[in-house]
Design an enzyme around this catalytic site. Structure first.
Site, PDB file in Angstrom:
ATOM      1  N   SER A  70      29.629   3.792 -26.813  1.00  0.00           N
ATOM      2  CA  SER A  70      28.481   4.391 -27.507  1.00  0.00           C
ATOM      3  C   SER A  70      27.345   3.404 -27.773  1.00  0.00           C
ATOM      4  CB  SER A  70      28.932   5.078 -28.814  1.00  0.00           C
ATOM      5  OG  SER A  70      29.821   6.147 -28.528  1.00  0.00           O
ATOM      6  N   GLU A  82      39.795   5.312 -19.501  1.00  0.00           N
ATOM      7  CA  GLU A  82      40.025   6.648 -18.936  1.00  0.00           C
ATOM      8  C   GLU A  82      41.008   6.571 -17.768  1.00  0.00           C
ATOM      9  OE1 GLU A  82      35.871   7.587 -18.435  1.00  0.00           O
ATOM     10  OE2 GLU A  82      35.676   7.715 -20.622  1.00  0.00           O
ATOM     11  N   LYS A 131      30.429   7.065 -14.551  1.00  0.00           N
ATOM     12  CA  LYS A 131      31.615   7.943 -14.560  1.00  0.00           C
ATOM     13  C   LYS A 131      31.448   9.021 -13.483  1.00  0.00           C
ATOM     14  CE  LYS A 131      32.357   6.635 -19.286  1.00  0.00           C
ATOM     15  NZ  LYS A 131      32.966   6.900 -20.567  1.00  0.00           N
ATOM     16  N   GLU A 176      36.190  -2.464 -24.893  1.00  0.00           N
ATOM     17  CA  GLU A 176      35.765  -1.096 -25.165  1.00  0.00           C
ATOM     18  C   GLU A 176      36.797  -0.407 -26.053  1.00  0.00           C
ATOM     19  OE1 GLU A 176      32.864   0.465 -21.964  1.00  0.00           O
ATOM     20  OE2 GLU A 176      34.883   0.907 -21.312  1.00  0.00           O
ATOM     21  N   GLY A 203      32.163   7.389 -25.752  1.00  0.00           N
ATOM     22  CA  GLY A 203      31.679   8.762 -25.629  1.00  0.00           C
ATOM     23  C   GLY A 203      31.758   9.563 -26.917  1.00  0.00           C
ATOM     24  N   HIS A 257      39.471   0.757 -16.765  1.00  0.00           N
ATOM     25  CA  HIS A 257      38.782   1.525 -17.813  1.00  0.00           C
ATOM     26  C   HIS A 257      39.809   2.374 -18.571  1.00  0.00           C
ATOM     27  CE1 HIS A 257      36.237   4.483 -19.760  1.00  0.00           C
ATOM     28  NE2 HIS A 257      35.258   3.615 -19.629  1.00  0.00           N
ATOM     29  N   ASN A 274      28.020   2.508 -16.343  1.00  0.00           N
ATOM     30  CA  ASN A 274      29.202   3.187 -15.811  1.00  0.00           C
ATOM     31  C   ASN A 274      28.875   4.677 -15.779  1.00  0.00           C
ATOM     32  OD1 ASN A 274      31.675   4.324 -15.281  1.00  0.00           O
ATOM     33  ND2 ASN A 274      32.626   3.719 -17.216  1.00  0.00           N
TER      34      ASN A 274
HETATM   35  P1  PGA Z   1      29.877   5.444 -23.560  1.00  0.00           P
HETATM   36  O1  PGA Z   1      30.940   4.951 -22.478  1.00  0.00           O
HETATM   37  O2  PGA Z   1      28.734   4.453 -23.550  1.00  0.00           O
HETATM   38  O3  PGA Z   1      29.462   6.812 -23.101  1.00  0.00           O
HETATM   39  O4  PGA Z   1      30.564   5.464 -24.879  1.00  0.00           O
HETATM   40  C1  PGA Z   1      31.218   3.591 -22.288  1.00  0.00           C
HETATM   41  C2  PGA Z   1      32.269   3.430 -21.214  1.00  0.00           C
HETATM   42  O5  PGA Z   1      33.201   4.247 -21.156  1.00  0.00           O
HETATM   43  O6  PGA Z   1      32.207   2.499 -20.384  1.00  0.00           O
END
Ligand code: PGA
Length: 248
Positions: A210, A95, A11, A165, A171, A93, A9
């Site tokens: 992460s 976000e 982003k 998640e 993140g 997601h 992903n």
């Molecule tokens: P990350 O993000 O691996 O940077 O923690 C995962 C995601 O948001 O899909």
């Protein structure tokens, strides 16, 4: 055996130049593997189509509109993603839920729009830190899941992927322990089994939050973790490919 999937992903990252290099390295570094997916921002989907067509790497988007076409300024439809060769689309997601106000109902409508066009939705579910500390993780992911199963039907998950998640792990560098993740994956699979044992046995449930080369293998070794949804580490070809290999 359920199929393993590792989806990047990206982003809101990348540029034509950066993506070009990244994609070449991902194709070369993950050769021989299956279940490798890259999800880029919309404008670069043409580039993924150009670079990945005919390779073992699939691609997709990170969102789509729940509407089919028409006066929805700024939106992108499922059919447009299909036009650019997408096989997958990330839906719901955290976000998008937290920053752009997507509700479980909107997420369910997007899931359905994706499937109606033949895309494979990667449905994201997850609790915040406050929700985990309040002991309501299962209720939260359960509600998020049920909204989609209620609208699309449980059999829709024959052709879908789930990504658990935990919001507090995205993140932040703070990964769920393999056991914490496994517990939620198991709960989800048990919940699905109540509706359809067959679907429960088949649907891939990815872990995201992460994931790095250093922790991927122990996460993917858990019985109900079928791969990962990878944010930050998917922008570094060597790391992403190492994570893909850990799932193989
Ligand atoms: P990350 O993000 O691996 O940077 O923690 C995962 C995601 O948001 O899909």
């Amino acid at each position: 055996m359920r199929r393993k999937i590792v989806a990047g992903n990206w982003k809101m990252n990348g540029s034509l130049a950066e993506n070009g290099a990244l994609l070449k390295e991902v194709v070369a570094g993950s050769s021989g593997l299956s279940g490798v997916v890259c999800c880029s921002p919309y404008p670069y989907l043409f580039q993924l189509q150009r670079e990945l067509q005919g390779t073992h790497v699939a691609w997709g988007a990170q969102n789509l509109s729940q509407f089919e076409r028409g006066a929805y300024t700024g939106e992108v439809s499922a059919a447009m993603l299909v036009d650019f060769g997408c096989s997958y689309v990330i839906i719901g997601h955290s976000e998008r839920r937290a920053i752009f106000g997507e509700t479980s109902m909107t997420v369910a409508e997007k899931f359905k729009a994706a499937q109606d066009s033949g895309l494979i939705p990667i449905l994201c579910l997850g609790e915040t830190l406050a929700e985990r500390e309040a002991g309501i993780t299962e209720a939260v992911v359960g509600e998020q899941f049920d909204a989609v199963a209620g609208l699309a039907g449980i059999d829709a998950f024959e052709q879908a992927v789930i990504a658990y998640e935990p919001v507090w792990a995205i993140g932040t560098g703070r990964t769920a322990t393999p056991q914490q993740a496994q517990d939620v994956h198991r709960h989800l699979r048990d919940r699905i089994a109540l509706m359809s044992p067959d679907v429960a046995g088949k649907v891939p449930i990815l872990y995201g939050g992460s994931v790095k080369p250093a922790n991927a293998a122990e996460l993917f070794a858990m019985p109900d973790i079928d791969g990962g949804l990878i944010g930050g580490a998917s922008l570094v070809a060597r790391d992403f490919c190492e994570i893909c290999r850990a799932a193989a």
